[in-house]
Design an enzyme around this catalytic site. Sequence first.
Site, short mmCIF file in Angstrom:
data_model
loop_
_atom_site.label_atom_id
_atom_site.label_comp_id
_atom_site.label_asym_id
_atom_site.label_seq_id
_atom_site.Cartn_x
_atom_site.Cartn_y
_atom_site.Cartn_z
N THR A 1 130.74 74.41 1.64
CA THR A 1 129.76 73.36 1.85
C THR A 1 130.43 72.19 2.55
O THR A 1 131.58 71.88 2.25
CB THR A 1 129.19 72.90 0.48
N GLU B 1 132.36 75.74 -5.48
CA GLU B 1 133.39 76.01 -4.47
C GLU B 1 134.64 76.58 -5.13
O GLU B 1 135.25 77.52 -4.61
CB GLU B 1 133.74 74.73 -3.71
N GLY C 1 135.15 68.60 -2.76
CA GLY C 1 134.00 68.37 -3.62
C GLY C 1 133.29 67.06 -3.47
O GLY C 1 132.42 66.73 -4.27
N ASP D 1 135.85 77.13 3.69
CA ASP D 1 135.37 75.88 3.10
C ASP D 1 136.11 74.72 3.76
O ASP D 1 137.07 74.92 4.50
CB ASP D 1 135.59 75.89 1.59
#
Length: 182
Positions: free
Chosen positions: A23, A100, A92, A78
């Site tokens: 993300t 994740e 994060g 990621d």
Amino acid sequence: MKKIAGEKAVEWIEDGMIVGLGTGSTVKFTIEKLGELVQNGLNIQGIPSSVKTKRLAQKLGIPLIELTNEIIIDVTIDGADEVDSNLYLIKGGGGALLREKIIAYHSKKEIIVVDESKIVKALGIGFPLPVEVTKFGWSATKKAIEGLGCTAELRKIMDEVYLTDNANYLLDCDFDHIEAVS
């Protein structure tokens, strides 16, 4: 540079792989490139790390599966919020950190894509360390975390407590800088 970094990571993806989909703003370019390749015949299955990533992958036609105990993720791509010269990183900031980390744990390989804006001299100088905590006992957890030498603030968006995709809270932990990593 984010687009170049995000798209470069796709070179590690091979037909038949199960891919962990991270993300963030850089990984968005990875997912878009994967969507293009899937439309051109690449056969992969993705496991998204957030609702936002799931929606994007679905929109782009990337087949998605759930993480189960039978699944082995070949590679996860990621991003990171900060990376230091030892390649330690903070992840994060977008709020998907628990998922994740779970996806990364179940991956054979993880590729972290960043551009030069994410490189820092020391972790925690320009970005607070996000810590996902349960609603139950969150203030006691906050106090315990502050015992490690930071100021922890409950993340809020427009005066509303921010909830992760797991319906947990986030504490943004402000250290002057983070020296020891264990």
